[in-house]
Design an enzyme around this catalytic site. Structure first.
Site, mmCIF file in Angstrom:
data_model
loop_
_atom_site.group_PDB
_atom_site.id
_atom_site.type_symbol
_atom_site.label_atom_id
_atom_site.label_comp_id
_atom_site.label_asym_id
_atom_site.label_seq_id
_atom_site.Cartn_x
_atom_site.Cartn_y
_atom_site.Cartn_z
ATOM 1 C CG ASP A 55 91.542 59.662 19.287
ATOM 2 O OD1 ASP A 55 90.416 60.065 19.608
ATOM 3 O OD2 ASP A 55 92.074 59.871 18.191
ATOM 4 C CB CYS A 78 86.864 63.118 18.009
ATOM 5 S SG CYS A 78 87.358 61.714 16.985
ATOM 6 C CB CYS A 87 88.324 57.030 15.186
ATOM 7 S SG CYS A 87 88.796 58.754 15.446
ATOM 8 C CB CYS A 119 97.259 61.080 19.350
ATOM 9 S SG CYS A 119 98.972 60.764 18.930
#
Lengths: 403, 142
Positions: free
Chosen positions: B35, B58, B102, B33
């Site tokens: 992350d 990110c 996130c 994914c």
């Protein structure tokens, strides 16, 4: 003379723009050609007075410029609002005009969304679509195209060059196969026009999409080449513009700009290629030498001269972009994190990259105004950025025997 | 795309790095994914004396990690557990909608590290909560 010379005085000193696959700046000569058609020569080409006649002449001059650039006849060129409309028109127009003949379309897994989403739409309308795979370089095998053709196939649509990884497809061979089987061949040449030579007759292309803003023309203007005699339904209905095949008052300044831009872009493709590719190759060599665990995406030689796409293992692409931006460098990534999806680029996955590697991709696309100093700046900044992001990456720590 | 606070925590992340001999470690996310977040805790008297992170992700993921560590440093474990993804996003003065996951990852990372500490001390791990929705992708405009 290098392509960057004689292009006027666009001040890009504070900006290293390496995202020419996304869009390009309008060249001063193109802008100059367009300006009178906003206010002085503003007549509607469909009107009958002298002012309108000038506009009509300008449209037809641009049509001839586009035709000459790709080896077509002017009456085979239709202006559109850009590459996406051209792709939609070619594919839907062919599908609906030839439905009695067949309902099968062949395309590839790495097409632009303008093609893929159009094909998916047609599947909902009852058409069937074959999405051909590509090899690890993103290359389509013409033998796969031939094997996929059935007696229900009406269209093969394969892009001339990929927008992400730059791989240039064997469209001449694919076009010949399609023609031999009586199947229409469309190519999305949005990234290829101006970068590689294209001759619609020699390449056996029935329809070709192009877009002005990819070769230093304005945005919002494109064209579709349609070979004479090709059965194609209209997409936009209304007035009688474009010989009754695409309604809507012409984007006059845009059309003039498109004509001028394509003329300039195709004037010296070998010279242009030599200039851009030399810088691109130096950039790639520098990146590979300075940054370990870096993978080149796309074909090593059969690729657009300005395209460089790499994956840095153990880090994520959007983070690289943000840090490059802080240094005035504009680039692109196929990582999901730059968009609203968790899936990385369908192109990078189609060439077999694992998800985590695809997430670490960086696309640098050079242009006519790119200089050796720009390349030096990227080579100075990029290794530090990658090193910094890797220093906080748990994946990189594991790779180094850490946590 | 990001506001100044997010960019500040992305460009100048606080509490970065691997902690030697942590009392609790939480790893959440998935490389598939894009992350992975790893949170390290040092606990003294039921209070988070120090916290560090390592993140593959990110700008929003790195900024969320940084802000989350700032929010929980010095807090008791109970107080830290109550730090939600909304609190992380609010402290960052907002995240783009598609990046809210996130901040969820940050919340989950804290919970995973606290539960790791609890397990090491013979305590039942606390139940997990919450996830964010994800949307669709883009590309070059033709």
């Amino acid at each position: 003379m290098t392509p960057q010379q004689g292009q006027g005085s666009i001040d890009m000193k504070k900006l290293v723009y390496m995202d020419h696959a996304a869009t390009t700046p309008v060249k001063p000569d193109v802008l100059e050609a367009m300006l009178p058609y906003f206010s002085e020569k503003f007549g509607n080409p469909s009107s009958i007075y002298a002012l309108a006649h000038d506009s009509k002449e300008a449209v037809e001059h641009a049509r001839a410029q586009v035709a000459a650039a790709i080896g077509a006849s002017p009456d085979e060129i239709f202006f559109t609002a850009g590459g996406s409309e051209s792709d939609n028109w070619a594919i839907k127009g062919t599908a609906f005009a030839n439905r009695k003949k067949g309902d099968h379309i062949i395309t590839t897994a790495i097409e632009h969304h303008a093609v893929l989403h159009t094909c998916e739409y047609l599947e909902k309308q009852g058409f069937t679509v074959t999405y051909l795979p590509v090899d690890n370089y993103g290359m389509v095998d013409p033998a796969d195209v031939e094997a996929a053709i059935t007696d229900r196939t009406i269209l093969v649509t394969v892009m001339a060059a990929n927008n992400e990884i730059g791989t240039v497809q064997p469209i001449r061979e694919i076009g010949r196969i399609a023609r031999a089987h009586g199947v229409l061949f469309h190519t999305d040449a949005v990234q290829a026009v101006g970068a590689v030579p294209i001759d619609v007759k020699a390449d056996t292309i029935d329809m070709l999409s192009l877009s002005g803003h990819k070769f230093y023309g304005p945005k919002g203007i494109g064209a579709l080449y349609v070979r004479k005699g090709t059965r194609l339904d209209s997409l936009v209905h209304g007035g009688g513009q474009e010989r009754r095949r695409r309604a809507g008052t012409e984007n006059l300044p845009g059309i003039v700009g498109l004509g001028k831009a394509i003329e300039m872009a195709t004037a010296d493709i070998p010279g242009h290629t030599a200039y851009i590719a030399a810088m691109r190759d130096r950039l790639l060599k520098g990146i590979l030498a300075a940054i370990p665990d870096t993978i080149l995406n796309g074909h090593p030689t059969m690729r657009l001269p300005n395209n460089l796409n790499v994956s840095f293992r153990y880090i994520e692409g959007e983070s690289v972009l943000l840090m490059l931006d802080a240094h005035g460098i504009c680039a692109s990534t196929g990582s999901a994190c730059s968009s609203a999806s968790l899936e990385p680029s369908h192109v990078l996955l189609a060439i077999g990259l694992p998800h985590e590697t695809a997430h670490g991709s960086l696309r640098l696309t050079l242009g006519d105004l790119t200089t050796d100093e720009d390349v030096d700046h990227v080579l100075e900044v990029l290794p530090t950025i990658v090193e910094r992001l890797r220093s906080m990456s748990p994946l990189y720590a594991v790779r180094n025997g850490g946590i | 795309m990001y506001n100044e606070t997010v960019m500040d925590h992305f460009m100048n992340p606080r509490n970065v790095g691997e902690m030697k001999d942590p009392d609790g470690v939480g790893e959440v996310g998935n490389p598939t994914c894009g992350d992975i977040m790893k949170i390290f805790l040092r606990i003294r008297d039921d209070r988070i004396e120090d916290v560090t992170f390592m993140t593959f992700g990110c700008g929003a993921a790195i900024a969320s990690s940084s802000m989350a560590t700032e929010l929980i440093k010095g807090k008791t474990l109970d107080e830290a557990w109550e730090i939600t993804n909304k609190a992380v996003a609010a402290a960052l003065e907002g995240l783009p909608p598609q990046k809210l996951h996130c901040s969820v990852l940050a919340e989950e990372g804290i919970h995973a590290a606290i539960n790791d500490y609890r397990r090491k001390h013979g305590l039942e791990p606390r139940p997990e909560t919450g996830h964010a929705a994800h949307e669709e992708a883009g590309g070059d405009a033709e």
